[in-house]
Design an enzyme around this catalytic site. Structure first.
Site, PDB file in Angstrom:
ATOM      1  N   LYS A   1      -2.291  -1.454  -3.811  1.00  0.00           N
ATOM      2  CA  LYS A   1      -3.139  -0.267  -3.723  1.00  0.00           C
ATOM      3  C   LYS A   1      -2.300   0.986  -3.794  1.00  0.00           C
ATOM      4  O   LYS A   1      -1.298   1.044  -3.095  1.00  0.00           O
ATOM      5  CB  LYS A   1      -3.898  -0.330  -2.395  1.00  0.00           C
ATOM      6  CG  LYS A   1      -4.758   0.859  -2.107  1.00  0.00           C
ATOM      7  CD  LYS A   1      -5.336   0.722  -0.739  1.00  0.00           C
ATOM      8  CE  LYS A   1      -6.096   1.991  -0.428  1.00  0.00           C
ATOM      9  NZ  LYS A   1      -6.414   2.104   0.950  1.00  0.00           N
TER      10      LYS A   1
ATOM     11  N   ARG B   1     -10.757   9.984   2.049  1.00  0.00           N
ATOM     12  CA  ARG B   1     -10.612  10.681   3.332  1.00  0.00           C
ATOM     13  C   ARG B   1     -11.740  11.685   3.524  1.00  0.00           C
ATOM     14  O   ARG B   1     -12.162  11.949   4.653  1.00  0.00           O
ATOM     15  CB  ARG B   1      -9.227  11.332   3.408  1.00  0.00           C
ATOM     16  CG  ARG B   1      -8.132  10.269   3.490  1.00  0.00           C
ATOM     17  CD  ARG B   1      -6.733  10.844   3.489  1.00  0.00           C
ATOM     18  NE  ARG B   1      -5.750   9.769   3.340  1.00  0.00           N
ATOM     19  CZ  ARG B   1      -4.458   9.971   3.083  1.00  0.00           C
ATOM     20  NH1 ARG B   1      -3.999  11.208   2.956  1.00  0.00           N
ATOM     21  NH2 ARG B   1      -3.636   8.940   2.950  1.00  0.00           N
TER      22      ARG B   1
ATOM     23  N   GLU C   1       7.362  -6.731   1.083  1.00  0.00           N
ATOM     24  CA  GLU C   1       6.169  -6.563   1.930  1.00  0.00           C
ATOM     25  C   GLU C   1       5.187  -7.719   1.732  1.00  0.00           C
ATOM     26  O   GLU C   1       4.628  -8.251   2.691  1.00  0.00           O
ATOM     27  CB  GLU C   1       5.465  -5.235   1.600  1.00  0.00           C
ATOM     28  CG  GLU C   1       6.119  -4.000   2.214  1.00  0.00           C
ATOM     29  CD  GLU C   1       5.757  -3.844   3.695  1.00  0.00           C
ATOM     30  OE1 GLU C   1       5.108  -4.733   4.259  1.00  0.00           O
ATOM     31  OE2 GLU C   1       6.155  -2.819   4.278  1.00  0.00           O
TER      32      GLU C   1
ATOM     33  N   LYS D   1       0.854  -1.188   0.000  1.00  0.00           N
ATOM     34  CA  LYS D   1       0.000   0.000   0.000  1.00  0.00           C
ATOM     35  C   LYS D   1       0.887   1.233   0.000  1.00  0.00           C
ATOM     36  O   LYS D   1       1.735   1.407   0.878  1.00  0.00           O
ATOM     37  CB  LYS D   1      -0.900  -0.009   1.234  1.00  0.00           C
ATOM     38  CG  LYS D   1      -1.722   1.261   1.348  1.00  0.00           C
ATOM     39  CD  LYS D   1      -2.793   1.154   2.405  1.00  0.00           C
ATOM     40  CE  LYS D   1      -3.516   2.486   2.552  1.00  0.00           C
ATOM     41  NZ  LYS D   1      -4.576   2.416   3.554  1.00  0.00           N
TER      42      LYS D   1
END
Ligand code: PBG
Length: 344
Positions: free
Chosen positions: A266, A222, A251, A212
């Site tokens: 993402k 947001r 990751e 991400k």
């Protein structure tokens, strides 16, 4: 030995180029294009993110996401039914938390009766056969808009992980099928897996937001969850640097080792190269999130008449399949599913 591609004299057609290979032959008609098509998008590829808000019979438009509403729980149940009828396998739930319930620690995240848990229970009661994914991160619940706990201006990793485990547990206990940690703290997948196992919640899947990125494309989200105005600083000490892709593989590798059942990249379209590398390297169920900003760009351009919104939507979704994704989280999910079913 090289093949001579200009060996023939095409005398039958005047002025014809001497071409042995003509790629356009396979595109000459719709049936031919369908026959050689390499990738297809189906409703099974879609995960539909929904925004929740307190109240009843309430729908509130998200200004920066035309066509997307915040929904009270009863309305979310109706949309879950719509998803089911459209054969969308899974929905994802994100809360707009009332500002009075936000605090420094994001305490509401671990309230077993918070908005997300209420919605999970209500939807599962009526439609147990639809999949429900719940995000794990503190940003909808913190007064500062960060995904973790803060001390001296720093995001605390290990202390945050302890809270995330409790958040995952209340959601799983409410009946959520997939826990999706989006916080990017180190070690959270292992901790959540251990927490679920200890609670006997062995069937709960984990879809890790494994790669991400700290992205400008989360802006409208947001706005939707009400953290845009309160967010102080940025998320670059935990979300990834957009210049990196080897790091994404590390990751993803960690999250798989820690017990993730599925992994996610993402944002989506700007990171298709990462989707491809992840899929090729790990052969795991791999998802991409076509995030709010990607949705907003297409929706805004379409609303202005600058592009054909439906075609841009379908083209962008198909791109994820081409890049190797097994599925896509997208705010276009219901619209795309309607289109796919009308074509079937
Ligand atoms: C929360 C979270 C975010 C998104 C999904 N989960 C925002 C962020 O990390 O700031 C973004 C989704 C979107 O933009 O559609 N951690």
């Amino acid at each position: 030995e090289l093949r001579d591609v200009s060996r023939r004299d095409s005398t039958a057609v005047p002025h014809a180029l001497d071409l042995t290979v003509r790629p356009r032959r396979n595109r000459k008609a719709e049936w031919a294009r369908r026959m050689v098509r390499e990738n297809v998008l189906t409703t099974d590829d879609l995960i539909w993110p929904l925004f929740l808000i307190d109240g009843t019979n309430k729908r509130e438009q998200v200004a920066s996401m035309p066509g997307v509403d915040r929904l009270s729980v009863d309305q979310a149940v109706r949309e879950a039914e719509r998803a089911m009828k459209l054969t969308i396998p899974c929905i994802a739930l994100f809360p707009y938390t009332d500002p009075s319930l936000r605090d420094e620690e994001g305490s509401e995240a671990t309230n077993p009766n918070n908005l997300v848990c209420q919605a999970v229970r209500a939807i599962k009661k009526q439609f147990p056969e639809i999949g429900i994914l719940c995000d794990v991160a503190l940003d909808p619940f913190t007064s500062h808009g960060h995904d973790g706990l803060i001390a001296d201006g720093k995001i605390l990793n290990d202390e945050t992980v302890a809270v995330l485990v409790r958040q995952a547990l209340v959601q799983a206990e409410a009946g959520c099928d997939i826990i999706a940690p989006s916080d990017m703290m180190d070690g959270r997948v292992a901790a959540i897996r251990e927490g679920l196992d200890r609670a006997g919640l062995l069937d709960v899947q984990i879809m890790a937001y494994a790669a991400k990125y700290a992205s400008a494309f989360y802006g409208p989200f947001r706005d939707a969850i009400g953290s845009a105005k309160t967010l102080t600083g940025d998320k670059r000490t935990y979300q990834m640097d957009s210049a990196n892709s080897d790091e994404a593989l590390r990751e993803v590798e960690l999250d798989i080792a820690e017990g993730a059942d599925m992994v996610m990249v993402k944002p989506g379209l700007p990171y298709l190269d990462v989707v491809r590398r992840v899929k090729d390297t790990f052969a795991m169920p791999t998802f991409a999130y076509q995030v709010s900003g990607e949705y907003a760009m297409i929706a805004a351009a379409a609303n202005n008449g600058w592009l054909d919104g439906d075609r841009a939507m379908m083209e962008s979704l198909l791109a994820f399949k081409r890049a190797g994704a097994d599925g896509v989280l997208s705010y276009f999910a219901p619209k795309a599913a309607e289109k796919l079913r009308s074509q079937a």
